[in-house]
Design an enzyme around this catalytic site. Structure first.
Site, PDB file in Angstrom:
ATOM      1  N   ASP A 109      -6.768  -6.056   4.748  1.00  0.00           N
ATOM      2  CA  ASP A 109      -6.099  -4.752   4.684  1.00  0.00           C
ATOM      3  C   ASP A 109      -6.139  -4.109   6.061  1.00  0.00           C
ATOM      4  O   ASP A 109      -7.221  -3.814   6.578  1.00  0.00           O
ATOM      5  CB  ASP A 109      -6.840  -3.893   3.651  1.00  0.00           C
ATOM      6  CG  ASP A 109      -6.236  -2.500   3.457  1.00  0.00           C
ATOM      7  OD1 ASP A 109      -5.163  -2.228   4.024  1.00  0.00           O
ATOM      8  OD2 ASP A 109      -6.866  -1.705   2.734  1.00  0.00           O
ATOM      9  N   GLY A 110      -4.938  -3.896   6.609  1.00  0.00           N
ATOM     10  CA  GLY A 110      -4.842  -3.220   7.898  1.00  0.00           C
ATOM     11  C   GLY A 110      -4.128  -4.073   8.925  1.00  0.00           C
ATOM     12  O   GLY A 110      -4.600  -5.166   9.270  1.00  0.00           O
ATOM     13  N   GLY A 168       1.024  -1.796   4.324  1.00  0.00           N
ATOM     14  CA  GLY A 168       1.616  -0.481   4.168  1.00  0.00           C
ATOM     15  C   GLY A 168       2.841  -0.336   5.039  1.00  0.00           C
ATOM     16  O   GLY A 168       3.980  -0.449   4.575  1.00  0.00           O
ATOM     17  N   SER A 197       0.849  -1.193   0.000  1.00  0.00           N
ATOM     18  CA  SER A 197       0.000   0.000   0.000  1.00  0.00           C
ATOM     19  C   SER A 197       0.878   1.234   0.000  1.00  0.00           C
ATOM     20  O   SER A 197       1.643   1.477   0.943  1.00  0.00           O
ATOM     21  CB  SER A 197      -0.891   0.009   1.250  1.00  0.00           C
ATOM     22  OG  SER A 197      -1.407   1.309   1.424  1.00  0.00           O
ATOM     23  N   MET A 233      -8.896   8.374  -0.308  1.00  0.00           N
ATOM     24  CA  MET A 233      -9.752   8.809   0.807  1.00  0.00           C
ATOM     25  C   MET A 233     -10.293  10.205   0.537  1.00  0.00           C
ATOM     26  O   MET A 233      -9.578  11.060   0.009  1.00  0.00           O
ATOM     27  CB  MET A 233      -8.945   8.820   2.102  1.00  0.00           C
ATOM     28  CG  MET A 233      -8.288   7.486   2.420  1.00  0.00           C
ATOM     29  SD  MET A 233      -7.458   7.533   4.017  1.00  0.00           S
ATOM     30  CE  MET A 233      -6.601   5.952   3.997  1.00  0.00           C
ATOM     31  N   HIS A 292      -8.395   1.320  -3.796  1.00  0.00           N
ATOM     32  CA  HIS A 292      -9.318   1.126  -2.675  1.00  0.00           C
ATOM     33  C   HIS A 292     -10.007   2.460  -2.417  1.00  0.00           C
ATOM     34  O   HIS A 292      -9.397   3.386  -1.873  1.00  0.00           O
ATOM     35  CB  HIS A 292      -8.502   0.643  -1.462  1.00  0.00           C
ATOM     36  CG  HIS A 292      -9.295   0.488  -0.204  1.00  0.00           C
ATOM     37  ND1 HIS A 292      -8.700   0.323   1.034  1.00  0.00           N
ATOM     38  CD2 HIS A 292     -10.630   0.438   0.008  1.00  0.00           C
ATOM     39  CE1 HIS A 292      -9.639   0.209   1.951  1.00  0.00           C
ATOM     40  NE2 HIS A 292     -10.820   0.281   1.367  1.00  0.00           N
ATOM     41  N   GLY A 315      -8.750   4.509   7.125  1.00  0.00           N
ATOM     42  CA  GLY A 315      -8.414   5.920   7.301  1.00  0.00           C
ATOM     43  C   GLY A 315      -6.926   6.167   7.484  1.00  0.00           C
ATOM     44  O   GLY A 315      -6.423   7.176   7.016  1.00  0.00           O
ATOM     45  N   PHE A 316      -6.262   5.239   8.142  1.00  0.00           N
ATOM     46  CA  PHE A 316      -4.851   5.485   8.460  1.00  0.00           C
ATOM     47  C   PHE A 316      -4.039   4.202   8.409  1.00  0.00           C
ATOM     48  O   PHE A 316      -4.552   3.135   8.746  1.00  0.00           O
ATOM     49  CB  PHE A 316      -4.717   6.104   9.866  1.00  0.00           C
ATOM     50  CG  PHE A 316      -5.459   7.403   9.985  1.00  0.00           C
ATOM     51  CD1 PHE A 316      -4.848   8.598   9.605  1.00  0.00           C
ATOM     52  CD2 PHE A 316      -6.777   7.435  10.419  1.00  0.00           C
ATOM     53  CE1 PHE A 316      -5.555   9.801   9.679  1.00  0.00           C
ATOM     54  CE2 PHE A 316      -7.482   8.629  10.500  1.00  0.00           C
ATOM     55  CZ  PHE A 316      -6.861   9.820  10.122  1.00  0.00           C
ATOM     56  N   HIS A 376      -1.504  -1.444  -4.200  1.00  0.00           N
ATOM     57  CA  HIS A 376      -2.704  -0.974  -3.509  1.00  0.00           C
ATOM     58  C   HIS A 376      -2.635   0.539  -3.332  1.00  0.00           C
ATOM     59  O   HIS A 376      -1.696   1.072  -2.741  1.00  0.00           O
ATOM     60  CB  HIS A 376      -2.789  -1.676  -2.149  1.00  0.00           C
ATOM     61  CG  HIS A 376      -4.062  -1.448  -1.411  1.00  0.00           C
ATOM     62  ND1 HIS A 376      -5.227  -2.122  -1.711  1.00  0.00           N
ATOM     63  CD2 HIS A 376      -4.355  -0.649  -0.361  1.00  0.00           C
ATOM     64  CE1 HIS A 376      -6.189  -1.733  -0.876  1.00  0.00           C
ATOM     65  NE2 HIS A 376      -5.679  -0.828  -0.055  1.00  0.00           N
ATOM     66  N   MET A 402     -11.784  -5.459   5.765  1.00  0.00           N
ATOM     67  CA  MET A 402     -10.879  -4.534   6.460  1.00  0.00           C
ATOM     68  C   MET A 402     -10.547  -5.097   7.835  1.00  0.00           C
ATOM     69  O   MET A 402     -11.445  -5.448   8.607  1.00  0.00           O
ATOM     70  CB  MET A 402     -11.527  -3.155   6.622  1.00  0.00           C
ATOM     71  CG  MET A 402     -11.671  -2.353   5.327  1.00  0.00           C
ATOM     72  SD  MET A 402     -10.111  -2.025   4.462  1.00  0.00           S
ATOM     73  CE  MET A 402      -9.187  -1.103   5.692  1.00  0.00           C
ATOM     74  N   ASP A 405      -4.628   3.725  -1.883  1.00  0.00           N
ATOM     75  CA  ASP A 405      -5.697   4.118  -0.961  1.00  0.00           C
ATOM     76  C   ASP A 405      -6.203   5.508  -1.285  1.00  0.00           C
ATOM     77  O   ASP A 405      -5.470   6.488  -1.214  1.00  0.00           O
ATOM     78  CB  ASP A 405      -5.171   4.078   0.479  1.00  0.00           C
ATOM     79  CG  ASP A 405      -5.034   2.661   0.982  1.00  0.00           C
ATOM     80  OD1 ASP A 405      -6.042   1.922   0.944  1.00  0.00           O
ATOM     81  OD2 ASP A 405      -3.926   2.281   1.396  1.00  0.00           O
ATOM     82  N   MET A 431     -12.137   4.715  -0.588  1.00  0.00           N
ATOM     83  CA  MET A 431     -12.805   5.032   0.681  1.00  0.00           C
ATOM     84  C   MET A 431     -13.520   6.360   0.485  1.00  0.00           C
ATOM     85  O   MET A 431     -13.103   7.413   0.980  1.00  0.00           O
ATOM     86  CB  MET A 431     -11.758   5.072   1.809  1.00  0.00           C
ATOM     87  CG  MET A 431     -11.264   3.672   2.166  1.00  0.00           C
ATOM     88  SD  MET A 431      -9.691   3.664   3.043  1.00  0.00           S
ATOM     89  CE  MET A 431      -8.554   3.683   1.668  1.00  0.00           C
TER      90      MET A 431
HETATM   91  C1  DX5 Z   1      -6.212   1.975   5.728  1.00  0.00           C
HETATM   92  C2  DX5 Z   1      -5.817   1.606   4.336  1.00  0.00           C
HETATM   93  C3  DX5 Z   1      -4.758   0.602   4.291  1.00  0.00           C
HETATM   94  C4  DX5 Z   1      -3.458   1.033   4.949  1.00  0.00           C
HETATM   95  C5  DX5 Z   1      -2.819  -0.157   5.545  1.00  0.00           C
HETATM   96  O1  DX5 Z   1      -7.357   2.718   5.720  1.00  0.00           O
HETATM   97  O2  DX5 Z   1      -6.920   1.080   3.626  1.00  0.00           O
HETATM   98  O3  DX5 Z   1      -4.516   0.123   2.978  1.00  0.00           O
HETATM   99  O4  DX5 Z   1      -2.574   1.631   4.042  1.00  0.00           O
HETATM  100  O5  DX5 Z   1      -1.736   0.243   6.299  1.00  0.00           O
HETATM  101  P1  DX5 Z   1      -1.051  -0.744   7.339  1.00  0.00           P
HETATM  102  O6  DX5 Z   1      -0.603  -1.969   6.544  1.00  0.00           O
HETATM  103  O7  DX5 Z   1       0.079   0.037   7.876  1.00  0.00           O
HETATM  104  O8  DX5 Z   1      -2.070  -1.119   8.358  1.00  0.00           O
HETATM  105 ZN    ZN Z   2      -6.502   0.071   1.671  1.00  0.00          ZN
END
Ligand code: DX5
Ligand code: ZN
Length: 227
Positions: free
Chosen positions: A182-183, A204, A17, A45, A74, A149-150, A41, A144, A43, A76
């Protein structure tokens, strides 16, 4: 650059990511992990569906020449339907929309009409029953394992039951659907997610926060295969 063909459905895939990459040198970050990237990936937002803002179609278009990998966007977003066309034009291969925003049928139809692969995401507290009716209509289900978000949040263990339920339903019906998590995915949580039935692992911080993102991605793959 010729686009690489999509990996076989159900095969183990590592999806770095870029949210955790250095945005000042995104091209170098993407190239650096390329040998261990099955899909990239991205993200997206909107500051509304989630309390954060990231990138949009112009960035996808900018990085498209840098990689031949599958671009997995992705979304969001509260209104993903407003942007599917722009993501397709920018070079996205697949877009994943959240089931929580509703309008799943028109979103799936629109993505298909644009030639996009389509994924359906669900938040940790959204039940299996919300995605179950759509399993025959999508290419990927994203469970998820953090609230979106982060980057850098902790893996939510309880989601594994839902991953197992999606896997059981997909296999029982013989559907060609990838299952993504993811996450909070790292070398400890990846094998557990795979054991529950996931085959596409987004990571990520476990990749880009490491001194060697390439080695980290490789270690993640090995850990997932060891389960
Ligand atoms: C979160 C994102 C993820 C994020 C994952 O909202 O959708 O893709 O980048 O980050 P890590 O792997 O650090 O949890
Ligand atoms: Zn994601």
């Amino acid at each position: 650059m010729a686009r690489q063909s999509e990996r076989p459905v159900g095969s183990l895939q590592i999806a770095p990511s870029i949210l955790s990459a250095d945005f000042a040198d995104l091209a170098a970050a993407i190239r650096g992990v390329d040998p261990q990237t099955d899909r990239l990936h991205i993200d997206v937002m909107d500051g509304h569906f989630v309390p954060n803002l990231t990138v949009g179609p112009p960035v996808v278009a900018s990085i498209r020449p840098v990689s031949s990998r599958f671009f997995d966007c992705h979304l969001m977003l509260t209104d993903p339907g407003e942007y599917l066309e722009a993501f397709a034009a920018a070079g996205a291969d697949g877009c994943t929309v959240h089931v929580e925003v509703g309008d799943t049928r028109p979103l799936v139809d629109k993505a298909r009409s644009l030639g996009l692969s389509i994924g359906l995401a669900c938040n940790p507290d959204t039940p299996f029953e919300a995605v179950e009716p759509w399993l025959g209509d999508v290419d990927l289900v994203l469970c998820m394992t953090v609230f979106p978000g982060f980057a850098g949040q902790s893996f939510i263990e309880e989601v594994l039951g839902k991953v197992a339920a999606v896997r059981a339903a997909v296999d029982a019906r013989g559907l060609a659907v990838d299952i993504q998590v993811d996450g909070g995915i790292d070398s400890t949580t990846a094998p557990r997610a795979v054991a529950a039935g996931a085959n596409v692992l987004v990571a990520g911080s476990a990749i880009f926060d490491e001194a060697s993102p390439l080695d980290a991605a490789s270690a993640l793959r090995e850990a997932a295969q060891r389960r």
